[in-house]
Design an enzyme around this catalytic site. Structure first.
Site, short mmCIF file in Angstrom:
data_model
loop_
_atom_site.label_atom_id
_atom_site.label_comp_id
_atom_site.label_asym_id
_atom_site.label_seq_id
_atom_site.Cartn_x
_atom_site.Cartn_y
_atom_site.Cartn_z
N CYS A 1 -7.87 1.88 -6.65
CA CYS A 1 -8.36 0.77 -5.86
C CYS A 1 -7.21 0.09 -5.14
O CYS A 1 -6.06 0.50 -5.23
CB CYS A 1 -9.07 -0.25 -6.75
SG CYS A 1 -10.38 0.46 -7.78
N LEU B 1 -12.40 2.28 -5.26
CA LEU B 1 -12.67 3.71 -5.20
C LEU B 1 -13.33 4.04 -6.53
O LEU B 1 -12.68 4.05 -7.58
CB LEU B 1 -11.37 4.50 -5.02
CG LEU B 1 -11.49 6.02 -4.94
CD1 LEU B 1 -12.31 6.44 -3.73
CD2 LEU B 1 -10.11 6.67 -4.91
N GLY C 1 -6.22 1.43 -10.86
CA GLY C 1 -5.69 2.45 -11.74
C GLY C 1 -6.70 2.99 -12.72
O GLY C 1 -7.91 2.89 -12.51
N ASP D 1 -13.45 1.06 -17.43
CA ASP D 1 -12.23 0.74 -18.17
C ASP D 1 -11.73 -0.65 -17.85
O ASP D 1 -11.10 -1.31 -18.69
CB ASP D 1 -11.14 1.79 -17.90
CG ASP D 1 -10.86 2.02 -16.43
OD1 ASP D 1 -11.64 1.55 -15.58
OD2 ASP D 1 -9.84 2.69 -16.12
#
Length: 638
Positions: free
Chosen positions: A2, A49, A74, A96
């Protein structure tokens, strides 16, 4: 993967229009979704993303009462284990990212030490008026921070910081001096005085000194949360190979988590072939592999990639490009840079990423293995220089004169040997830092005169000295060769190789994962003796032994092939007019254009190889002109 950005301004509520413009600058990093959160005095922005939990992982993301908010770039590979260890928290997604806010509630800023992954994030604690910024241990993901008095702004990429009304502080001549010597401005510096990069494994706490927002001044406390001390060990080569293989296999397996299509770069070199072979052993379906072939034989490795793909039965995709195809991408790539960055392999890497992104969203790569296991030719030179420095003075003097007279021309085999011979001669200094600098520097003394006011050799030497000091603390029992590898891993990789891969991948919205830079792999590799990495006949010794059964015989025996383009030929041929236009547009007083013209003529005539230095001038000239045209204050006098 991202893009993140934000502003903290105690005096004025950040407006959403500014945040939207910052976010728009990062749209390529996250084309799937966008989010903004404004909570006086902070405003956070995110481009997504989607990779893990695409349906419900939108950001910014909050804890239960919305007092803690995070924007994250990440992947956290151990997020499921961390989630299971947390009790008493309500999770709304499987992403996550959500683990971060609850870990922070439990452990405060120190929670970052529990993360296994590649990441950069910004977390806002509204109850404490605290902003927490962090970057992963190896520096895989970038984060830049600007401070203008009592205001701060941050972003994944520098161009986003051109949008808010933040004083960038003018050009940083120390950073630019290092740039013209090494091709990059190393963290924590950037090209601007008021903007810095977070270093690998760094945490920044931004809060009010007296705990009060009204009337309190902002404190920025930056600390390294990852500074390992590695104990040297000397197992047998066979034992080391077994231990290394187990660590690499675990690293690759961790990086296979994805809810979107995933594949791997495959150049046909040793490192990417090991990653692909390991993936093939771990995955039930064929690995999707991607190679860009070049129709010019000296740059083409597609034959080797096909051999590896056939060996492992991968779903192989090969794209062939011409030099014209690559050259035509140069303006589009360079004109997105936030600061000068002169690694010419950014161009072909961007082409590979662009083609790969047509089919997958995530790609694994073999980056990092050359630095850890002594894969580059400079390491062969460093190894041999030990014997060279031991020669008697008269003998060495005669060899020096012979090497200094060698012809230099990267387009012929004899000329390339001459170039390497002269580099070897420079790389035989008795001082390890000076020797390391000689292997890395772009300009020779003649070319360096063009930017003499920046004192590029001293600036780069100071940065390298700091990196060697860190390496001595990290490897207190290590030898000079292993410390050089540690410097290249902790200094060269994040500032050059990983920065290049992040830029190239994100320009095409492609996430690139690097299993060789798993913490377990890195620390084990650095603990091994030099003899396990290189000897008189072989480089990457332990890595080859560890994976000899997953590599075709010809691939095992291949030497290193670089990913360079013929920029020296291009700059004096099809790019010559563009080069001179960029040169003549430079207004900075520290660059002597007449000296650059002389360097250019020497390069064009074949008397010297100045390709990489001339490329650094070209990149700088385009960058300076573009920012002036945008109205970005540069304060060229420093």
């Amino acid at each position: 993967m991202c893009g993140i950005a934000g502003v903290l301004d105690p005096s004025t509520l950040p407006d959403e229009d500014t945040l939207q413009r910052m976010n728009d600058c990062l749209a390529h990093r996250g084309p799937d979704d966008a989010g903004i959160h404004v909570d006086e005095p902070v405003a956070l922005a995110h481009r997504r993303l989607s990779i893990i939990d695409p349906e419900s992982g939108q950001q910014p993301m909050f804890n239960e009462d919305r007092s803690v908010c995070v924007v994250f770039n990440g992947e956290i590979y151990n997020h499921r284990d961390l989630r299971e260890a947390l009790s008493g928290h309500t999770f709304r997604t499987d992403a996550d990212t959500e683990v971060l806010v609850h870990l922070y509630e439990e452990h405060g800023p120190g929670f970052v030490e529990r993360l296994d992954g590649m990441f950069a994030f910004a977390l806002w604690d509204a109850d404490r008026d605290r902003l927490v910024l962090a970057r992963d241990r190896m520096g895989i993901k970038p984060l830049v921070l600007a401070r203008d008095g009592e205001r701060v702004a941050f972003a994944s990429e520098l161009p986003a910081l051109f949008e808010p009304d933040i004083d960038l502080g003018g050009l940083d001549h120390a950073a630019l001096g290092t740039y013209f010597c090494l091709g990059f401005a190393p963290a924590p510096r950037t090209a601007f005085q008021n903007v810095s990069k977070l270093r690998p494994g760094e945490l920044a706490l931004i809060e009010y000194e007296d705990g009060r927002r009204d009337g309190g001044s902002l404190s920025v406390d930056r600390r390294r949360y990852y500074q390992p001390t590695i104990e040297s060990q000397d197992p047998s080569l066979g034992t080391a190979a077994t231990e290394l293989r187990a660590r690499v296999e675990r690293a690759v397996e961790r990086r296979l988590m994805s809810d979107v299509p995933l594949g791997a770069f495959l150049s046909g070199g040793l490192d990417s072939s090991i990653v692909v072979g390991t993936m093939a052993d771990l995955m039930d379906e064929p690995v999707r592999t991607f190679t860009v072939g070049f129709d010019e034989a000296r740059f083409d490795e597609s034959w080797a990639a096909r051999e590896v793909a056939d060996y492992h039965g991968t779903d192989h995709h090969e794209y062939t490009v011409t030099p014209d195809d690559v050259r035509e991408t140069i303006p589009g790539v360079l004109d997105r840079l936030g600061e000068p960055f002169a690694d010419p392999s950014l161009i072909p890497t961007s082409v590979v990423a662009r083609e790969t992104a047509r089919d997958v969203t995530v790609a694994l790569s073999g980056d990092g293995a050359d630095e850890l296991f002594a894969g580059y030719s400079k390491y062969r030179g460093e190894h041999l220089s030990t014997y060279y420095r031991a020669l008697p003075g008269p003998v060495r003097g005669a060899v020096d004169r012979l090497l200094g007279a060698a012809p230099v021309d990267r387009t012929t085999r004899v000329g390339e040997l001459g170039r390497q011979a002269r580099k070897f001669r420079r790389g035989s200094e008795p001082d390890p830092v000076a020797r390391h600098l000689a292997w890395l520097r772009l300009p020779d003394d003649d070319a360096a005169r063009a930017v003499a006011p920046l004192d590029p050799e001293r600036r780069a030497g100071d940065a390298l000295e700091d990196a060697h000091r860190d390496a001595r603390q990290m490897l207190p029992e290590g030898d000079e060769f292993n410390r050089m590898l540690a410097v290249d891993t902790r200094f060269g990789l994040p500032n050059q190789m990983l920065h290049k891969v992040d830029l190239a991948g994100m320009y095409s919205s492609l996430e690139v994962r690097v299993p060789f830079l798993d913490r377990e792999v890195v620390e084990y590799a650095l603990s091994l003796p030099t003899s396990h990495k290189i000897d008189a006949r072989e480089q990457k010794r332990v890595l080859r032994r560890a994976f000899d059964d997953v590599l075709p015989k010809r691939i095992q025996q291949r030497g290193k092939q670089g990913f360079d383009m013929p920029i020296g030929e291009w700059l004096t041929g099809p790019l010559a007019d563009d080069f001179h236009e960029a040169l003549e547009s430079i207004q900075a007083p520290f660059l002597d254009r007449q000296t650059v013209r002389e360097v250019f003529d020497a390069h064009r005539s074949g008397r010297a190889d100045h390709a990489k230095f001339l490329w650094s001038v070209y990149v700088y000239g385009r960058w300076e002109r573009r920012l002036r045209n945008r109205g970005v204050p540069l304060c060229l006098d420093g």
